[in-house]
Design a protein around this motif. Structure first.
Motif, short mmCIF file in Angstrom:
data_model
loop_
_atom_site.label_atom_id
_atom_site.label_comp_id
_atom_site.label_asym_id
_atom_site.label_seq_id
_atom_site.Cartn_x
_atom_site.Cartn_y
_atom_site.Cartn_z
N GLY A 195 8.54 -0.07 9.54
CA GLY A 195 9.50 -1.16 9.49
C GLY A 195 9.40 -1.99 8.22
N VAL A 196 8.36 -1.78 7.45
CA VAL A 196 8.18 -2.50 6.19
C VAL A 196 9.05 -1.84 5.12
N ALA A 197 9.88 -2.63 4.46
CA ALA A 197 10.74 -2.10 3.40
C ALA A 197 9.88 -1.46 2.32
N GLY A 198 10.22 -0.23 1.94
CA GLY A 198 9.47 0.48 0.91
C GLY A 198 8.53 1.53 1.47
N VAL A 199 8.29 1.51 2.78
CA VAL A 199 7.45 2.54 3.40
C VAL A 199 8.34 3.74 3.73
N HIS A 200 7.93 4.92 3.24
CA HIS A 200 8.74 6.12 3.42
C HIS A 200 8.29 6.95 4.61
N GLU A 201 6.99 6.98 4.87
CA GLU A 201 6.48 7.82 5.96
C GLU A 201 5.11 7.31 6.38
N VAL A 202 4.86 7.38 7.69
CA VAL A 202 3.54 7.02 8.22
C VAL A 202 3.10 8.11 9.18
N THR A 203 1.87 8.56 9.02
CA THR A 203 1.29 9.51 9.97
C THR A 203 0.08 8.85 10.60
N ILE A 204 -0.05 9.07 11.90
CA ILE A 204 -1.14 8.46 12.66
C ILE A 204 -2.02 9.57 13.23
N ASP A 205 -3.33 9.39 13.14
CA ASP A 205 -4.27 10.30 13.80
C ASP A 205 -4.98 9.50 14.88
N TYR A 206 -4.57 9.74 16.12
CA TYR A 206 -5.10 8.97 17.24
C TYR A 206 -6.59 9.20 17.43
N GLU A 207 -7.04 10.43 17.27
CA GLU A 207 -8.46 10.75 17.50
C GLU A 207 -9.38 10.01 16.53
N VAL A 213 13.51 11.20 -0.98
CA VAL A 213 12.06 11.07 -1.03
C VAL A 213 11.48 11.99 -2.08
N GLN A 214 12.01 13.23 -2.21
CA GLN A 214 11.51 14.15 -3.20
C GLN A 214 11.77 13.63 -4.61
N GLN A 215 12.94 13.04 -4.82
CA GLN A 215 13.26 12.51 -6.14
C GLN A 215 12.34 11.36 -6.49
N ASN A 216 11.94 10.55 -5.53
CA ASN A 216 11.11 9.39 -5.79
C ASN A 216 9.63 9.63 -5.50
N SER A 217 9.26 10.86 -5.15
CA SER A 217 7.88 11.12 -4.75
C SER A 217 6.88 10.83 -5.87
N ALA A 218 7.32 10.91 -7.12
CA ALA A 218 6.42 10.60 -8.22
C ALA A 218 6.03 9.13 -8.22
N HIS A 219 6.86 8.29 -7.60
CA HIS A 219 6.60 6.86 -7.59
C HIS A 219 5.88 6.41 -6.33
N LEU A 220 5.70 7.30 -5.36
CA LEU A 220 5.09 6.91 -4.10
C LEU A 220 3.58 6.83 -4.21
N GLN A 221 3.02 5.94 -3.44
CA GLN A 221 1.58 5.77 -3.35
C GLN A 221 1.17 6.06 -1.91
N SER A 222 -0.04 6.51 -1.72
CA SER A 222 -0.56 6.79 -0.38
C SER A 222 -1.70 5.83 -0.08
N ALA A 223 -1.72 5.35 1.16
CA ALA A 223 -2.80 4.46 1.58
C ALA A 223 -3.24 4.83 2.99
N SER A 224 -4.54 4.82 3.22
CA SER A 224 -5.10 5.11 4.55
C SER A 224 -5.70 3.85 5.13
N PHE A 225 -5.53 3.70 6.43
CA PHE A 225 -6.00 2.52 7.14
C PHE A 225 -6.80 2.93 8.37
N ALA A 226 -7.87 2.20 8.66
CA ALA A 226 -8.56 2.32 9.93
C ALA A 226 -7.83 1.38 10.88
N ASP A 252 6.44 2.97 -1.59
CA ASP A 252 6.83 2.65 -2.96
C ASP A 252 6.12 1.35 -3.36
N PRO A 253 5.17 1.41 -4.29
CA PRO A 253 4.41 0.21 -4.65
C PRO A 253 5.26 -0.85 -5.36
N GLU A 254 6.46 -0.49 -5.80
CA GLU A 254 7.35 -1.47 -6.42
C GLU A 254 8.08 -2.29 -5.36
#
Length: 113
Positions: free
Chosen positions: A65-77, A33-46, A86-88
């Motif tokens: 479960g989506v191929a290309g997703v590296h990490e997901v954080t959820i804020d329940y509140e 993930v660190q090696q590819n972090s320059a290629h990662l994109q972040s997206a926020s969802f309601a 990875d947008p590619e």
């Protein structure tokens, strides 16, 4: 003839041990993930319909479960999810659809490189 068989068995044994070690000790995913972090994109969802403590787990698993997703954080509140991907390999639409298919409508609120 015996020496040839013994040498062949030893070579095959060493090769098998190498394959076993490679599967037992995979490369560190953090390094990947660190090696590819320059290629990662972040997206926020309601995220809608999260009503209990297990809902964020379901949303996180669906999005991860989506191929290309590296990490997901959820804020329940705040009922939000942030995905590093990875947008590619995937799109925000695919990540949103995965959550929606799990029963939790996810609407893109922000996307950054």
């Amino acid at each position: 003839m015996k020496k040839t068989m013994i040498v062949a068995v030893v070579i095959l044994g060493l090769a098998g041990a190498g394959i076993w070690a490679a599967t037992l000790f995979p490369p560190n995913s953090d390094e990947r993930v660190q090696q590819n972090s320059a290629h990662l994109q972040s997206a926020s969802f309601a995220v809608e319909n999260m009503t209990c403590a297990t809902c964020p787990i379901t949303v996180r698993r669906a999005m991860e479960g989506v191929a290309g997703v590296h990490e997901v954080t959820i804020d329940y509140e705040t009922r939000t999810a942030t995905a590093q991907f990875d947008p590619e390999r995937t799109t925000t639409s695919a990540i949103s659809a995965a959550s929606t298919e799990a029963g939790y409508l996810a609407i893109l609120t922000e996307s950054t490189l």
